[in-house]
Design a protein around this motif. Structure first.
Motif, short mmCIF file in Angstrom:
data_model
loop_
_atom_site.label_atom_id
_atom_site.label_comp_id
_atom_site.label_asym_id
_atom_site.label_seq_id
_atom_site.Cartn_x
_atom_site.Cartn_y
_atom_site.Cartn_z
N UNK A 144 -36.77 64.85 -6.28
CA UNK A 144 -37.72 65.01 -5.38
C UNK A 144 -39.20 64.30 -4.80
N UNK A 154 -49.69 51.00 12.61
CA UNK A 154 -47.82 50.80 12.79
C UNK A 154 -47.77 49.72 11.54
N UNK A 160 -43.24 45.15 6.81
CA UNK A 160 -44.47 45.37 6.92
C UNK A 160 -44.83 46.45 7.88
N UNK A 161 -43.87 47.13 8.70
CA UNK A 161 -44.02 48.11 9.29
C UNK A 161 -43.93 49.78 8.84
N UNK A 162 -44.55 50.54 9.04
CA UNK A 162 -44.28 51.89 8.71
C UNK A 162 -43.03 52.38 8.95
N UNK A 163 -42.40 52.09 10.15
CA UNK A 163 -40.93 52.46 10.28
C UNK A 163 -40.03 51.77 9.33
N UNK A 196 -40.86 50.60 6.04
CA UNK A 196 -41.05 51.19 4.73
C UNK A 196 -40.42 52.57 4.79
N UNK A 197 -40.30 53.32 5.71
CA UNK A 197 -39.77 54.61 6.00
C UNK A 197 -38.28 54.55 5.66
N UNK A 246 -36.75 52.23 3.90
CA UNK A 246 -36.59 52.06 2.44
C UNK A 246 -36.60 53.63 1.41
N UNK A 247 -37.65 54.27 2.08
CA UNK A 247 -37.92 55.53 1.39
C UNK A 247 -36.89 56.50 1.65
N UNK A 299 -33.74 55.40 -0.64
CA UNK A 299 -34.09 55.28 -1.77
C UNK A 299 -34.02 56.74 -2.30
N UNK A 300 -34.51 57.61 -1.56
CA UNK A 300 -34.58 59.02 -2.26
C UNK A 300 -34.98 59.85 -1.00
N UNK A 351 -37.14 62.80 -1.81
CA UNK A 351 -38.66 62.48 -1.96
C UNK A 351 -39.32 61.98 -0.60
N UNK A 366 -31.96 49.39 -0.98
CA UNK A 366 -32.55 48.12 -1.47
C UNK A 366 -31.57 47.16 -0.44
#
Lengths: 519, 392
Positions: A353, A377, B256-259, B261-262, B264-265, B268-269, B272, B336
């Motif tokens: 988590x 952004x 490079x954008x927040x979108x 990166x989200x 990938x997040x 990835x998990x 989390x 990935x």
């Protein structure tokens, strides 16, 4: 009686960590041998070496079992010799039946190469009788409680003609009745000629059942003591495990407590899927700036559920109650809102988590505070790297640079990444759920130091922990949680482990003690 | 950290990615050696025209895969959007841009439909898009009444078959094409320089100046040579411009954008990400919407290229797009993958198909080879991960 197992100067290294540094262990036939040590002392690693999870060649030292030097390449090799390990997290398949689980990977086939289920169920029933479990072998495992599942694991071990049974924290998740039953079973098995190694944190349990105890600390054998000897007291075991004065385990801090930062009133939470089952009942508590508040509770008391339901309703449904931040009532409908109110929650289970193990330290550190790096952004990658480097230095994350994947870090360093991630969101309140679970003694001290720095900077910290000495060592005030109710609030000066344990075991229908102290 | 150690470290960390570049270069050299026509202007142009729509699909697909999902419906969506566009332009006689807009709107709706089921109902993308594969194929038959519509002709035809040529005159080669490639190379050099300066300003390790210059010059040489080849044939294909813009935009969005990166997040998990304040459902929804829109772009390009809308168009495109992503280093479990990697993966598939066609390798063998390449690429990925895990 003869020695059945001898492990000689076992050394096992992971990059940057020496998990075992020359451990010796000898186990006599037909004894129950306890292994004690703190989290991270190397107990589980030692058992993984013994059972072939870490194959021969990845460690140094010798394993001599029944007089032969063993070179286990896998867990199958050790099981062929009659060494069976039962892990803390049970390895049963929930949708398969009891019998199917018992013979999983070990199925006997008839002359057509098919499994004879009548025969299998019959033999399963015999094994269940041996472990004292009165269940139908065709029942799916998911319908049985943890205590019964533990017995099925033992039945499974018996089906493999076990000579040496290793149990890793077998009673950690069990209630008292189930624990007592399990310990009785181990005595019966001993009488039948089975040798047991039991890893446990519960010292009274060890005193009750073990013939001899080996104490391990920081990857080394401290001593092996005969439990029949009157000098083998629990104090002696603790001294061996800790190896230094209790006072030194927690860095000193002079409390400088300010105004109330967070107050939760009449918090009620229902189970997310089982309608009508209440997990948290009328919980109220508060925390002030510069204060460390501990929440103590047994497994299943609702500690994590309480924290996660506050943190943007990440747990439960039908959540009722009020949250006040700096005296004003706030709404926290999701995690983003919690973060915007400067509340942070570091989970007890960092791998599941807390972290994206596929990604590097840099991206994990920024993941909750990405908004700060990206005003319109777009992420400022250079600034992001700089931020991660700063936290690497200030929290002493041991790695050459921040582009290392967090999956490769040790538990302590992973926990520092989790803390960095939340510190970067500029929290006023940090809820730390089991912040030192599964990390070694040295790293624990560092985590405590970081917590001290947080409160010194005026943040409010709530620590949830199942280790009472830890709560007593770092908190200013401790709440006890039992069966979803807050059953007490004790300033640390008045708190003892016994007092807290008393409060932690007040059952749902028992009256609460009148509040003795108001700080 | 000294420069050499830094470079070696980069190599080991990006073994997977650099391995792909090496494999791609080796393939090109191999086919060039086997067949002199492979690197001819004519053939290079052909490769671009023939595989552009797979690359466009792969851009969207890599984002879906990074998010931990899969989209099997894109081939059918290519057919459906092409069909809608054909009905609007050919049957109804509307201008070409109305057809394009209609296709894009259908792609958007398809994406919203699938995104809804994946994100808000919680059905795995595999199932939703398997259903979508049948659903949108069926709708294509309905829209086209089971017959092909052709020809588009006119401007619509030019989208995938047109060239920028002769805008600045030519002397045996097209000057305009070279100018555009020159600008692209200059832009690349400037952005690399600025990124290097930025890193220095933030006291990060950078490659040494000679390495940096060699890298820029090498890239510039290859790109300019490619541009020159195009310019001696028919000039700059319009579809290459569309593709280049999409690649640049999506490389930026994902990295490079927040979108981005989200995404990938979440892949990835997921848990989390949720506990870090990422709105997981919203991310999944928009990833599928984006895929739908990109599939409609591919649908327009493909129908234009064929100058027709056919009921069976786009069959198996999803598999080529997915293969491109995995060959390009995306992980089967999500979290990935890169747009650049997927593009190289797609080009590897393209170069292999084209090279084998030139050599007259039968279709059957081509399929076998492509299948093996996909399998080996993922096997290499898994071996590489296990090696990394063993080093712990």
């Amino acid at each position: 009686m003869s020695t059945i197992l001898e492990m000689r100067s076992i050394t096992k290294e992971f990059p940057g960590v020496k998990a075992l540094a020359g451990v010796d262990l000898d186990v006599t036939e037909r004894e129950i041998h306890a292994i004690c040590g703190e989290n991270g002392a190397g107990k589980s690693t030692l058992m993984k070496v013994l059972s072939g999870v870490y194959p021969h060649g990845t460690y140094t030292g010798d394993i001599v079992f029944e007089g032969d030097t063993m070179r286990f390449g896998s867990i199958n090799d050790s099981e062929d010799r009659g060494i069976v390990i039962i892990h803390q997290e049970l390895a049963l398949v929930p949708y398969l039946s009891v019998a199917e689980n018992i013979f999983l990977g070990n199925e006997t086939r008839n002359r057509f190469g098919l499994i004879d289920w009548n025969d299998a169920n019959q033999r399963a029933a015999e094994l269940l009788a041996r472990v004292g479990l009165h269940e139908n072998p065709t029942t799916p495992v998911s319908q049985l409680g943890v205590g019964k599942q533990q017995l099925i694991e033992i039945a499974k071990a018996l089906s493999k003609k076990v000579k040496l049974l290793i149990l890793d924290e077998p009673t950690a998740a069990l209630n008292d009745t189930d624990s007592a039953h399990l310990l009785d079973l181990l005595r019966t098995l001993r009488a039948e000629g089975i040798t047991c190694i039991i890893i446990s944190h519960k010292l009274n349990e060890i005193a009750d059942i073990a013939d001899r105890t080996t104490i391990i600390r920081d990857g080394q054998t401290i001593e092996t003591i005969d439990m029949a000897d009157p000098a083998s007291t629990q104090d002696r075991i603790i001294r061996g495990m800790v190896g230094r004065d209790i006072e030194n385990r927690y860095p000193h801090r002079t409390p400088d407590i300010g105004d109330e930062v967070l107050r939760v009133e009449d918090w009620n939470v229902d189970h997310p899927t089982q309608a009508g089952r209440q997990i948290i009942t009328d919980a109220s508590f508060h925390v002030r700036a510069g204060e460390v508040v501990g929440i103590a509770g047994l497994m299943g008391a609702g500690r994590t559920e309480l924290a996660m339901s506050i943190f943007g309703r990440s747990y439960g449904r039908n959540i009722r109650g009020k949250i006040f931040k700096d005296g004003k009532q706030i709404q926290v409908r999701d995690v983003a809102e919690a973060i915007s109110h400067h509340i942070a929650y570091a989970t007890e289970d960092r791998k599941q988590y807390g972290l994206n193990l596929l990604d590097d330290i840099r991206h994990n550190v920024s993941s909750a505070g990405l908004g700060k790096l990206s005003p319109n952004g777009w992420v400022n990658g250079n600034e992001e790297l700089k931020v991660a480097e700063e936290y690497r230095e200030s929290l002493n994350i041991k790695t050459p640079h921040v582009l290392v994947n967090v999956g490769k870090l040790s538990g302590g360093n992973q926990q520092k990444v989790v803390l960095s991630k939340w510190l970067y969101t500029d929290p006023d309140v940090l809820i730390l759920d089991e912040p030192t679970r599964g990390i070694d003694v040295g790293a624990k001290y560092e985590i405590y130091t970081i917590i001290n720095k947080m409160v010194a900077a005026g943040k409010a910290v709530i620590v949830i922990s199942s280790e009472l000495p830890e709560l007593l060592g770092i908190s200013d005030r401790v709440y006890t949680l039992a069966f979803g109710r807050i059953t007490g609030e004790v300033p640390v000066a008045d708190a003892t482990q016994e007092r807290l344990m008393e409060l932690m075991t007040i059952e749902r229908d028992q009256p609460l003690p009148t509040k003795e102290l108001k700080s | 950290m000294n420069v050499i150690a830094g470079a070696r470290d980069l190599m080991t960390r990006h073994l997977r990615e650099s391995g792909i570049f090496v494999a791609f270069a080796a393939l090109v050299i191999l086919f060039a050696a086997l067949n002199p026509n492979f690197l001819s202007a004519n053939n290079l142009t052909n490769i671009i025209l023939q595989y552009s729509y797979i690359l466009i699909l792969a851009i969207g697909m890599v984002m879906v895969i990074v998010a931990g999902q899969i989209d099997l419906s894109v081939g059918s969506v290519v057919a459906l959007t092409g069909a809608v566009s054909a009905v609007v332009v050919i049957r109804m006689g509307m201008p070409w841009y109305v057809g394009v807009i209609a296709a894009l709107v259908v792609g958007l709706l398809v994406g919203m439909w699938q995104g809804f089921w994946v994100a808000y109902v919680g059905i795995p993308g595999f199932i939703v898009s398997l259903a979508g594969m049948l659903l949108f194929r069926g709708l294509t038959y309905l829209v086209l009444d089971n017959v092909s519509l052709s020809p588009f002709g006119g401007t619509y035809y030019e989208i995938a078959n047109g060239f920028f040529n002769g805008l600045l005159g030519g002397m045996g080669f097209d000057v305009f094409t070279l100018v555009i490639f020159g600008i692209a190379v200059a832009g690349y050099a400037v952005s690399q320089w600025r990124s290097r300066q930025g890193k220095i300003a933030y006291q990060q390790s950078v490659e040494s100046m000679p390495t940096f210059i060699v890298k820029i010059v090498a890239v510039a040489a290859v790109v300019m040579w490619f541009g020159y080849q195009l310019s001696t044939y028919r000039g700059l294909p319009l579809v290459l411009v569309i593709l280049a813009v999409l690649i640049i935009v999506y490389a930026l969005v994902t990295q490079k954008s927040v979108f981005g990166r989200h995404i990938y997040a979440v892949g990835g998990n997921r848990h989390a990400a949720e506990l870090s304040g990422v709105k997981v459902r919203r991310i999944n929804f928009w990833v599928f919407v984006n895929m739908g829109v990109l599939a409609s772009v591919a649908g327009v390009v493909y129908s234009s290229r064929m100058n027709a809308a056919q009921p069976a168009a786009g069959n198996m495109f999803e598999l080529d797009a997915i293969a491109a992503c995995f060959i390009g280093g995306a992980s089967t479990t999500g979290g990935v993958g890169r747009v650049g990697g997927a593009m190289i993966g797609g080009l590897i598939m393209a170069v292999m198909s084209n090279g084998m066609q030139l050599m007259g390798v039968p279709q059957s063998i081509q399929q076998v080879v492509k299948g093996l390449v996909l399998l080996l690429a993922v096997a290499f990925d898994i071996w590489n991960k296990r090696r990394a895990a063993a080093a712990r």
